[in-house]
Motif scaffolding. Structure first.
Motif, mmCIF file in Angstrom:
data_model
loop_
_atom_site.group_PDB
_atom_site.id
_atom_site.type_symbol
_atom_site.label_atom_id
_atom_site.label_comp_id
_atom_site.label_asym_id
_atom_site.label_seq_id
_atom_site.Cartn_x
_atom_site.Cartn_y
_atom_site.Cartn_z
ATOM 1 N N PRO A 47 0.820 -1.209 0.000
ATOM 2 C CA PRO A 47 0.000 0.000 0.000
ATOM 3 C C PRO A 47 0.856 1.262 0.000
ATOM 4 O O PRO A 47 2.026 1.226 0.370
ATOM 5 C CB PRO A 47 -0.812 -0.112 1.293
ATOM 6 N N CYS A 50 3.976 2.460 2.563
ATOM 7 C CA CYS A 50 4.421 1.310 3.372
ATOM 8 C C CYS A 50 5.940 1.178 3.399
ATOM 9 O O CYS A 50 6.480 0.301 4.061
ATOM 10 C CB CYS A 50 3.793 0.019 2.872
ATOM 11 N N GLU A 216 1.294 -2.793 5.530
ATOM 12 C CA GLU A 216 1.267 -1.347 5.731
ATOM 13 C C GLU A 216 2.448 -0.939 6.595
ATOM 14 O O GLU A 216 3.085 -1.768 7.245
ATOM 15 C CB GLU A 216 -0.039 -0.955 6.419
ATOM 16 N N ARG A 217 2.746 0.345 6.628
ATOM 17 C CA ARG A 217 3.874 0.869 7.383
ATOM 18 C C ARG A 217 3.809 0.485 8.856
ATOM 19 O O ARG A 217 2.751 0.658 9.444
ATOM 20 C CB ARG A 217 3.871 2.405 7.250
#
Ligand SMILES: Nc1ncnc2c1ncn2[C@@H]1O[C@H](COP(=O)(O)OP(=O)(O)O)[C@@H](O)[C@H]1O
Ligand SMILES: [Mg+2]
Length: 259
Positions: A47, A50, A216-217
């Motif tokens: 995403p 990220c 995600e991050r």
């Protein structure tokens, strides 16, 4: 197959506004381990935000890592180097140089004599379909043509590893499709080792031997999908669709906005 690129336990935390009351840490990557074999085409998908670009910039040696190790052909990476070619999303051509001069630039850095530089440049200009534009300056070229030049420039000096960060991200859908096809065709001939970042599922599957899915991050590897389809891939085939679904699910599926 021989290991070309090896990344072990890579983490990155950005330190923002240090020395002010607003100092904070932004963890961008967490313990990423990834190997790319010689001649393999790997795509990283994840995403927005990220840490994909962060990952590629660290492998390129352009920004420092927080922890972890990176090796190319077994040698540790400590900074930028001519063993890596880079293509970014923005059109990073020198505006004051012609198409041919842009491509020759990297070859000159590598110490290749003038005559040979020109021959190599011509060959890659042909390969990316830009014959007749050797003497054109970038301002005369469309976005798609500029990225063709960027791809030619990166490939021309035959890097050990080609790093591409959403190189077709700013192009319209049709031009993007044309360049994906072109890249596939060139790669089938050259078998360069490629690490390609994208947030587009179809692009990731169309190009890759293996798709690495980031969370995600902070970005972590959540899944690796080996794409076992003959090239060039038929994006309308049922098997292609099955891979699309698999990657979309790994990304969090419909709920995460992947449909
Ligand atoms: N120079 C920087 N300083 C602080 N934070 C950054 C910096 N560059 C990127 N980030 C943050 O790190 C995260 C990952 O960014 P990036 O690698 O660009 O993600 P992606 O390419 O996957 O969209 C984002 O939250 C972004 O805001
Ligand atoms: Mg990015």
């Amino acid at each position: 197959m021989a290991e070309k690129l090896k990344v072990v336990g890579l983490s990155k935390t950005y330190l923002v506004d240090q020395g002010t009351p607003y100092a904070k840490e932004i963890p961008a990557l967490e313990n990423v381990t990834l190997t790319v074999s010689s001649g393999e085409f790997v795509t990283i998908i994840g995403p927005s935000g990220c840490g994909k670009s962060t990952f590629l910039m660290i492998v390129a040696g352009l920004i420092p890592k927080t922890t972890g190790e990176i090796f190319i052909d077994g040698r540790p990476v400590t900074g930028p180097g001519l063993d890596r070619g880079v293509v970014f999303q923005e059109f990073a051509l020198f505006p004051w140089m012609t198409v041919e001069e842009n491509i020759c630039f990297g070859l000159e850095m590598k110490g290749i004599p003038r005559k040979e530089r020109q021959e190599i440049a011509r060959r890659y200009i042909d390969l990316v379909g830009l014959r007749g534009f050797e003497y054109a300056y970038p301002f005369r070229l469309s976005g798609g043509m500029k990225q063709r030049v960027a791809v030619a420039r990166a490939l021309a000096y035959e890097p050990a590893v080609l790093l591409m960060d959403e190189p077709f991200g700013q192009l319209d859908a049709q031009t993007r499709g044309q360049l994906q096809k072109m890249l596939n065709d060139i790669w089938e001939r050259t078998r360069t080792t490629v690490l390609f970042v994208t947030h587009n599922i179809r692009e990731a599957i169309y190009l890759a031997d293996r798709v690495v899915v980031f969370s995600e991050r902070p970005g972590r590897v959540v899944e690796e999908v080996v794409v076992d389809l003959p090239r060039p891939r038929d994006p309308w085939s049922e098997r292609f669709f099955t891979y699309q679904r698999k990657v979309a699910d790994a990304l969090g599926g419909e709920q995460a906005g992947f449909f």
